[in-house]
Design an enzyme around this catalytic site. Structure first.
Site, short mmCIF file in Angstrom:
data_model
loop_
_atom_site.label_atom_id
_atom_site.label_comp_id
_atom_site.label_asym_id
_atom_site.label_seq_id
_atom_site.Cartn_x
_atom_site.Cartn_y
_atom_site.Cartn_z
N PRO A 256 1.25 -1.17 0.39
CA PRO A 256 -0.01 0.34 0.09
C PRO A 256 1.01 1.16 -0.09
O PRO A 256 0.34 2.64 -0.23
CB PRO A 256 -0.71 -0.19 1.46
N ASP B 161 2.61 1.77 -12.28
CA ASP B 161 1.97 3.51 -12.10
C ASP B 161 1.62 3.94 -11.03
O ASP B 161 3.41 4.21 -9.91
CB ASP B 161 0.42 2.62 -12.33
N LYS C 150 -2.04 6.10 -15.69
CA LYS C 150 -2.47 7.10 -16.36
C LYS C 150 -2.41 8.73 -16.47
O LYS C 150 -2.60 9.65 -17.34
CB LYS C 150 -3.92 7.10 -16.67
N GLY D 191 0.03 -1.47 -7.50
CA GLY D 191 -0.47 -1.11 -6.01
C GLY D 191 -1.46 -2.06 -5.16
O GLY D 191 -2.16 -2.54 -5.35
N GLY D 192 -0.92 -2.34 -3.91
CA GLY D 192 -1.63 -2.98 -3.07
C GLY D 192 -0.96 -4.59 -3.85
O GLY D 192 -0.05 -5.08 -3.62
N ASP D 193 -2.70 -5.62 -3.79
CA ASP D 193 -2.27 -6.93 -4.72
C ASP D 193 -2.80 -6.84 -6.46
O ASP D 193 -3.71 -6.06 -6.66
CB ASP D 193 -3.45 -7.76 -3.62
N THR E 287 -2.33 -5.44 0.59
CA THR E 287 -3.54 -4.76 -0.50
C THR E 287 -4.36 -3.15 0.38
O THR E 287 -3.77 -2.80 1.66
CB THR E 287 -4.97 -5.83 -0.42
N MET F 100 -11.42 2.58 -5.15
CA MET F 100 -11.85 3.55 -6.40
C MET F 100 -13.91 3.77 -5.95
O MET F 100 -14.36 4.69 -6.67
CB MET F 100 -12.14 3.08 -7.81
#
Ligand code: SAH
Length: 510
Positions: free
Chosen positions: A22, A45, A67, A98-100, A128, A176
């Site tokens: 994370p 990313d 992005k 990022g995370g899992d 995660t 999100m």
């Protein structure tokens, strides 16, 4: 003997779909760390922090395929093509996520593509962000007194979700979902969820700049707006959010809420940065110096040639030890030729000498040149020969005063400090931003001078200076800066302690 763990091998021509965790670099798995060390190409990313990408070796290609921040936003098809092409060329490809990778990370889709292309791959799970938020924001997702289940969902497309079913679940973790939080809260309440259910939004979980907004389901959207919280953030809804007040250990760390710039050379910054991070600080590594060979090795080589003729060897920095010993290794002499008596200016320098299984005769009480002079005063040094390998641009205090005692001092430059490429732009951007660091740590006169040559003093004054000791403080003041904190033990540990003490005193006042 301690058992040292060696990084495992990686297979050329393989794609590794790796969870970067994370944010806090210490939450990386050992496997992820090993693979980064072995990587030829890293595709990352905006959810993977630069501290983690930095584990890739110097020669590896590090490619941003996110992005944001890029002129060209990569499509999923382009990322797939990049991975496959690099693997076919025999590279070790690390696709960092990022995370899992399999939790809302498109890792599944990428794995399917790799199978279709016949490219071998391995998946490395990561912590995660949901679990990062749970641990670092005090929300045990399945505390048995409050909940028997936890549901992870995406808030990306609210129309795709069966809100009737979600309203009946206990703990909800929404990925999100920050930008659509108003709609999510409305639909959950409409479907019967109690408006008073505790809810929180957590931005940049586990990092030094983690932000948490806590409220109720009904009020969270306005609280998020009021606090100006922006993505990436997770939304956690459920009774367990109540536990934050009781068990949020991260918020109580001594340097929580403070941002600290570390200007040491990259090669030396890591342990210091890590210490600050573990105390809750948001750390900005800005290496304003790096070490290079001296302009001329001649004097060092001549001193090494006549090494047995010296009575004393005086080291004033860890780097001085490393550089001198490396040169010694390359010569026809070795450690057996070192002078019998060795002085190290501070505990870190002394430890480095001892790590060579060489005894240190003297470590002065305070770790500045003046103390070395004091320590030598009690000994009869008239006519003694002393070798002082150190930075090309170091101060003259030590050699001048030693010479005044009748010592024959040979000062030789084993390295020089220069600004690394890109450091000026990075430093300027940091101090020109809306949010400059609360603190700039000054760990040597040369780092302060280099920093001040990159960023104008009126900009630098937006941060308070925390200095490692009186000499460095003097250098900072000469440059027009005010020193708010000075270590009483002149080491990086001393500096960290002084920062914590300052922070504790100010918290009491608040
Ligand atoms: N694979 C990732 C999730 C990727 S989806 C994981 O396992 O965590 C992207 C969403 O994840 C973001 O919109 C945000 O809701 C959440 N997220 C990922 N990293 C985060 C972080 N460090 N802090 C807060 N939220 C994060």
């Amino acid at each position: 003997m301690p058992e040292f763990r060696q990084p495992a091998e990686a297979s050329p021509g393989t794609v590794y779909l790796v969870g970067a965790g994370p944010g806090d670099p210490d939450l990386l798995t050992l496997r992820a760390h090993d693979l980064l060390l072995r990587s030829d190409l890293v595709l990352f990313d905006n959810l993977t922090s630069s501290d983690i990408v930095a584990f890739a070796p110097q020669g590896a290609e590090r490619r941003y395929v996110g992005k944001k921040r890029a002129e060209h936003a990569f499509t999923q098809a382009e990322i797939n093509a990049l991975m496959i092409a690099a693997a076919r060329k025999g590279k070790v490809v690390v696709r960092l996520k990022g995370g899992d990778p399999y939790v809302f990370g498109r890792g599944g889709e990428e794995a399917q593509e790799l199978v279709r292309a016949g490219v071998p791959f391995e998946v490395v799970p990561g912590v995660t962000s949901a679990l990062g938020a749970a641990a670092y924001a005090g929300m045990p997702l399945t505390h048995r007194d409050y909940t028997q289940s936890v549901t992870m969902l995406t808030g990306h497309d609210v129309d795709q979700i069966d809100w009737k079913s979600m309203a009946g679940r206990q703990t909800l973790v929404v990925f999100m979902g920050l930008t659509s939080i108003a709609e999510i809260a409305r639909r959950l309440q409409h479907a019967g969820r109690d408006p008073g259910t505790p809810a929180a939004a957590v931005r940049w979980v586990t990092r030094g700049d983690q932000e948490v907004v806590t409220s109720t389901l009904a009020e969270l959207p306005s609280a998020v707006r009021r606090e100006g919280l922006r993505p990436p953030a997770l939304v956690v809804i459920g009774e367990i959010v109540r536990l934050r007040d009781e068990i949020d250990w991260f918020a109580k760390l001594p340097l929580r809420g403070q941002s600290v710039a570390v200007t040491r050379a990259a090669a030396q910054a890591a342990p210091f940065c890590q210490k600050l991070r573990r105390l809750g600080a948001e750390v900005h590594p800005i290496p304003v110096i790096e070490f290079e060979d001296p302009e001329d090795w001649g004097p060092v080589d001549r001193a090494i040639c006549s090494l047995p003729s010296y009575d004393w060897l005086v080291f004033t920095s860890v780097n001085g030890v490393d550089r001198f010993v490396a040169r010694l290794d390359a010569s026809s002499r070795d450690l057996r030729d070192l002078p019998r008596k060795i002085c190290a200016i501070g505990p870190a320098t002394a430890d480095r000498v001892r790590s060579l299984h060489v005894a240190v005769t003297m470590v002065p009480n305070d770790f500045v040149a003046e103390s070395v002079v004091e320590a030598f005063r009690s000994r009869d040094l008239h006519g003694a020969r002393m070798l002082l390998p150190r930075a090309q641009e170091a101060r003259d205090v030590l050699p001048v005063q030693l010479a005044a005692m009748g010592v024959q001092v040979d000062v030789v430059a084993v390295y020089r400090t220069v600004p690394p490429p890109g450091s000026r732009a990075l430093a300027r951007a940091i101090w020109e931003s809306d949010n400059p660091p609360d603190w700039v740590t000054a760990t040597s006169s040369s780092t302060v001078r280099h920093l001040a040559s990159m960023v104008p003093a009126d900009r630098l004054r937006r941060s308070r200076v925390a200095s490692i000791g009186p000499v460095t403080s003097g250098a900072a003041r000469e440059l027009g800066l005010t020193v708010s904190v000075e270590a009483s033990t002149f080491t990086t540990d001393g500096l960290v302690q002084a920062l914590c003490a300052h922070s504790a005193a100010n918290n009491v006042l608040r």
